[in-house]
Design a protein around this motif. Structure first.
Motif, short mmCIF file in Angstrom:
data_model
loop_
_atom_site.label_atom_id
_atom_site.label_comp_id
_atom_site.label_asym_id
_atom_site.label_seq_id
_atom_site.Cartn_x
_atom_site.Cartn_y
_atom_site.Cartn_z
N GLY A 221 0.82 -1.20 0.00
CA GLY A 221 0.00 0.00 0.00
C GLY A 221 0.85 1.25 0.00
N SER B 168 -4.60 0.86 -1.50
CA SER B 168 -4.32 -0.56 -1.28
C SER B 168 -3.96 -1.17 -2.62
CB SER B 168 -5.55 -1.25 -0.69
OG SER B 168 -5.36 -2.65 -0.62
N SER C 57 -8.38 -10.06 -1.42
CA SER C 57 -8.11 -8.63 -1.25
C SER C 57 -8.48 -7.87 -2.52
CB SER C 57 -6.63 -8.40 -0.92
OG SER C 57 -6.27 -9.07 0.26
N PRO D 74 -8.70 3.61 5.45
CA PRO D 74 -9.09 2.21 5.22
C PRO D 74 -10.20 1.72 6.13
CG PRO D 74 -6.70 2.43 5.24
CD PRO D 74 -7.27 3.74 5.74
#
Length: 934
Positions: A481, A519, A554, A626
């Motif tokens: 990230g 991300s 993810s 986030p």
């Protein structure tokens, strides 16, 4: 300006290098015997925008000089915070072993939280860690980025919610202040040597050019490099196995920490019990395993009887690490002002290894594997094999964290105003590379094609299977990230009028911040590859694969926010003995609206040797980007193993999912929550400093923090203990390798409720001019009086003080550092004691043993962990102003960490036998440093 005796003593104490929990330098024996005091200069102290005399503020600020840090024996900012009595609950490097911390090391004041502790560099905010998670973990500044060799001093403000820096500094502020306006140079080399690993070598260099006063400019350059080798669990007797016998409560017990996926594989029989085909046919468990018998607690009378893999022996306690830091600071005088520019670059890399990857493989009834291995022992139906792909080698994480910061600004005096204005850009970029992982479909293809045999031992696969395993291994980028911060700040202070006690001072300022987070998971981490090793995309007839044994889903995302802040501060010297302070701050967030916070303080000096101070204020802390915006995704597995009780089965049925067979870990899910509310806090402090005689200084600060709408997640222990009560904490996740949909624990972000924390920070310093030299003794200790938190709104309160239970962590009732320094001639010797009180460990199920070592049953126990202390010694030889040499030993008696049978806990690594969050496994560590100044 006229100093009191106390403020003069404190100013000299700070200038001499004393600090909370880290006093290593000699101080004057008697103030009245000193020569004329050095000229007093107004400086900016952390926590205030107003320049004034150091040591005379109303807020509790601890100052640590470069000399004190150097003589403490610490070699990094991350090691430094471990020495401070006021710091608890910080993340260390060992959390990266088997975790996803990317080597992050943070700081938490009073265990109030890393995300609520603001870290500054020269008073400027820094970008949060690029490897932070969607739950808020590691959403702070990574201390590995700080070049310790460039630091002139560190100021620790233990009172929260600063008007100057931001209302989100609920726990307090840590300000790293670098060297400036220096022309000297320094080259230092060092080496540290624990036993059997974690060897460290380091090099740093600093040089200044030009003098602001004579040349009109100054440039400071600093470079630092250090390397450390790995330390394996097998190199420490207290951490080298997952099978430990111990005594407690007058009984003998055994605790086994293992994985149900060994090599050769375990399998499910026709009753759903986990057994070991190898053990059934040979009568013994294979190498690197031990026998495990686990009765079900559902009243069925069934029990798993299999071989557990001792993965603890494969762990690394400390990973390999390399760090490079560079900083350049330039200052020039122009038109009566100072123009400045600071550049900092850092890079940290670390390599950690854990046991080869485990996972489950479907074995169809009548297949060659079933006929050869399962039917002979009575398994006739479909089965699952729980296997460890040992021949692929250890799972390896190669993490890289880069940090960059640029500050451009101007400071000086205009029209009687002390001002500072600057632009700051900082960026944290994290990249995580992995190896030793295959895709789940790739392993399934190897098995169904007849190549992979999960029921043979290490190295016994066919040559074709070995080649196929190697070809299926993924090696490359996995996840990472990028966190960025752009900031414009301006502040100034000015004397409005003269009062009886001095000048009425006004400070004002404004800031604009733009923070963003991106991300960046790999295509493999997103589950978008059909062949991860070859990089082939999925789609159409090509099914998407995920990581074997640890499915990932993810998803990349980008999010940002803008905030603006205005503040004003007044210091009101009502009388010479009484000073009042007040501050007001207004913040506006693009995604969370506006907040107004305030602080009031006082400082009363009824006599020259006594000062009493206090403050009260409130704070406002918005969730991280986030925590709000991340998409729900797989988030690893639970730290504990759980049996499918009837209550858990009912929850699984409601989700059309399956319980994990036997006693297994469950998958976790996590995601952002757009409904999160900001945390709001109230803080207060009350303290004193007293010098009854010239050679003794006493001090204490009572502090209190209360927070409502705290961020967090329900702990897995609480949810699994009552599955039906927490119906919203469940989901499901499909195992790609087997196609089975399993129940999953949802660790979503929530506003849990309220928390309260109260404690006292103590300081006692004594100085004695003995016939052989100057002896200085200083004790710094924090005592926690109260700490309670809710795990849900309007729910019960739980405390972590001396209690590892519902909150998943421990807060030590007492923690401190006592140092004793003798300075005589060219030598300075220091003996220091670090200590922390005991606690009750988490309730853990253990086997009960008879006198012969046979298991007679199971029992739930809570082990008492005792008081723990270590001794450090150091000697510094300085024959002249040019050379100095330091030798020392940390943990002089080689005291091992206390044994604990618990295995879970927030931000804990995979280590077993001790709690790596609180105790250093390196043991006795000899070190040497040599410095040349020019």
């Amino acid at each position: 300006m006229k100093e009191t005796v106390l403020s003069q003593s404190l100013r000299r104490l700070f200038a001499g290098g004393a600090c909370a929990g880290l006093a290593m330098l000699a101080l004057p024996a008697q103030a009245q015997q000193e020569q004329a005091a050095a000229p007093i200069q107004r400086v900016e102290i952390t926590g205030s925008s107003i320049k004034r005399i150091a040591a005379e503020g109303a807020l509790p600020v601890t100052v640590m000089t470069a000399a004190a840090i150097r003589e403490s024996g610490v070699t990094s900012a991350a090691d430094l915070v471990k020495k401070l009595s006021t710091v608890q609950g910080s993340t260390g490097e060992s959390a990266s072993v088997g975790g996803s911390s990317f080597g992050f090391s943070g700081i938490s004041i009073h265990n109030v939280g890393e995300t609520r502790t603001l870290v500054l560099l020269n008073g400027k905010r820094l970008a949060q860690f690029g490897g932070q998670t969607l739950t808020g973990f590691a959403a702070g500044f990574d201390l590995n980025s700080i070049p310790l060799s460039a630091i002139d001093r560190v100021e620790l403000l233990t009172d929260g919610a600063s008007a100057l820096y931001g209302a989100d500094a609920i726990a307090g502020v840590v300000n790293f202040i670098t060297k400036h306006d220096r022309t000297d140079g320094d080259v230092t080399i060092g080496y540290s040597h624990p036993q059997n690993g974690a060897y460290e070598k380091r090099l740093s260099a600093t040089k200044g050019f030009g003098s602001l006063d004579t040349d009109g400019y100054n440039v400071m350059l600093t470079f630092g490099h250090d390397e450390r080798t790995k330390l394996g669990s097998v190199d420490r007797s207290f951490a080298n196995t997952g099978k430990v016998d111990f005594s407690a409560n007058g009984k003998r017990y055994r605790k086994q920490q293992f994985s149900a996926s060994p090599i050769p594989a375990n399998a499910l029989d026709d009753q759903g019990q986990l057994i070991s085909p190898y053990q059934k046919t040979t009568g013994a468990c294979p190498a690197k395993t031990f026998r495990v018998i686990e009765p079900y607690n559902d009243g069925s009378g069934l029990a798993d009887d299999y071989c557990g893999y001792d993965f603890v022996r494969d762990l690394e306690i400390f990973p390999e690490r390399k760090r490079d830091n560079f900083m350049a600071s330039a200052t020039a005088k122009y038109a009566g002002q100072e123009l400045f520019a600071d550049i900092m670059l850092s890079k940290s890399t670390q390599v950690s290894r854990i046991a080869p990857v485990p996972g489950s493989i479907s074995i169809a009834a009548g297949s060659p594997l079933a006929v050869k291995y399962l039917q002979p022992i009575g398994i006739t139906g479909d089965s699952l094999a729980f296997y460890r792909l040992f021949d692929m080698g250890p799972r390896t994480s190669n993490d890289e964290a880069q940090f960059a910061s640029l500050v451009l600004g101007s400071r000086g005096v205009i029209a009687g105003w002390d001002y500072s204005a600057s632009y700051n850009f900082s960026e944290s970029k994290v990249k995580g590379n992995i190896s030793g992982y295959p895709g789940a479909l790739a392993v399934k293809a190897l098995t169904s094609g007849g190549l992979l045999d999960p029921f043979v031992g290490p190295g016994q696969q066919s040559a074709a299977a070995q080649a196929a395993i190697k070809a299926a291994t993924y090696s490359g980028y996995w996840d990472g990230g990028i966190s960025k911060l752009h900031s414009l700040t301006a502040n100034g202070s000015h004397e409005l009028m003269r009062m009886e006690g001095g000048g009425l001072m006004l400070g004002v300022g404004a800031n604009i911040n733009r923070e963003s987070f991106a991300s960046r998971p790999s295509l493999f981490a997103q589950g978008k590859l059909a062949d991860p090793a070859a990089g082939v995309l999925c789609g159409g007839a090509l099914e998407c694969d995920q990581r074997f044994g640890d499915p990932a889903s993810s998803l990349p995302y980008d999010a940002s926010r803008t905030s603006q802040g205005l503040f004003a501060e007044l210091v009101i010297p009502v009388y010479k003995t009484l000073e009042l302070g007040t501050a007001l701050r207004y913040d506006h967030y693009s995604d969370f609206g506006s907040a107004t916070t305030a602080k009031a303080s006082f400082k009363w000096t009824p006599k020259p040797t006594l000062m009493i101070r206090g403050s009260i204020g409130n704070g406002f802390h918005a969730p991280t980007v986030p925590q709000v915006n991340a998409i729900q995704q797989g988030y690893g597995v639970t730290s504990e193993k759980y049996t499918c009780t009837p209550a858990l089965q009912a929850v699984a049925d409601a989700h059309n999912a399956l319980c994990q067979p036997g006693n297994r870990q469950y998958d976790e899910l996590a995601g952002g929550n757009a409904e999160l509310k900001p945390e709001k806090s109230r803080q207060a402090t009350l303290g004193f400093r007293f010098e009854p005689v010239s050679y003794i200084t006493l001090g204490a600060d009572l502090w209190h923090v209360q927070i409502r709408d705290t961020f967090g997640q329900l702990t897995e222990q609480v949810v699994f203990a009552d599955p039906a009560r927490y119906a919203k904490s469940w989901g499901s996740l499909v195992d790609i390798g087997t196609g089975k949909n399993y129940l999953a624990f949802l660790a979503d972000n929530q506003n849990l409720g309220k928390s309260y924390a109260t404690g006292i920070d103590y300081e006692i310093t004594g100085r004695y001019r003995s016939p052989i030299g100057l002896l200085t003794s200083q004790l710094n200790m924090t005592r926690m009086l109260r700490e309670v938190s809710q795990l849900q709104r309007d729910g019960a309160y739980y405390s972590a003080i001396g209690n590892f239970a519902e909150l998943g962590a421990v807060t030590f009732r007492n923690q401190g550092h006592w140092s004793n320094t003798l300075k005589t001639g060219k030598w300075t010797n220091t003996l220091a004691i670090n200590f922390k009180s005991g606690y009750r460990d988490q309730e853990t199920t253990v086997d009960v043993l008879d006198a012969a070592g046979n298991v007679t049953g199971q029992e739930d126990i809570r082990k008492e962990v005792g008081f723990y202390s270590t001794i450090d010694w150091q000697a510094v030889w300085a024959p002249n102003k040019t050379w100095s040499a330091t030798i020392g030993v940390l943990n002089l008696t080689n005291k091992a960490p206390p044994f604990v049978p618990s295995t879970s806990g927030a931000n804990r690594g995979q280590q077993f036998g001790y709690d790596d969050r609180y105790y250093d496994a390196r043991g006795r560590t000899a070190y040497f440093n040599a410095s040349y100044k020019f």
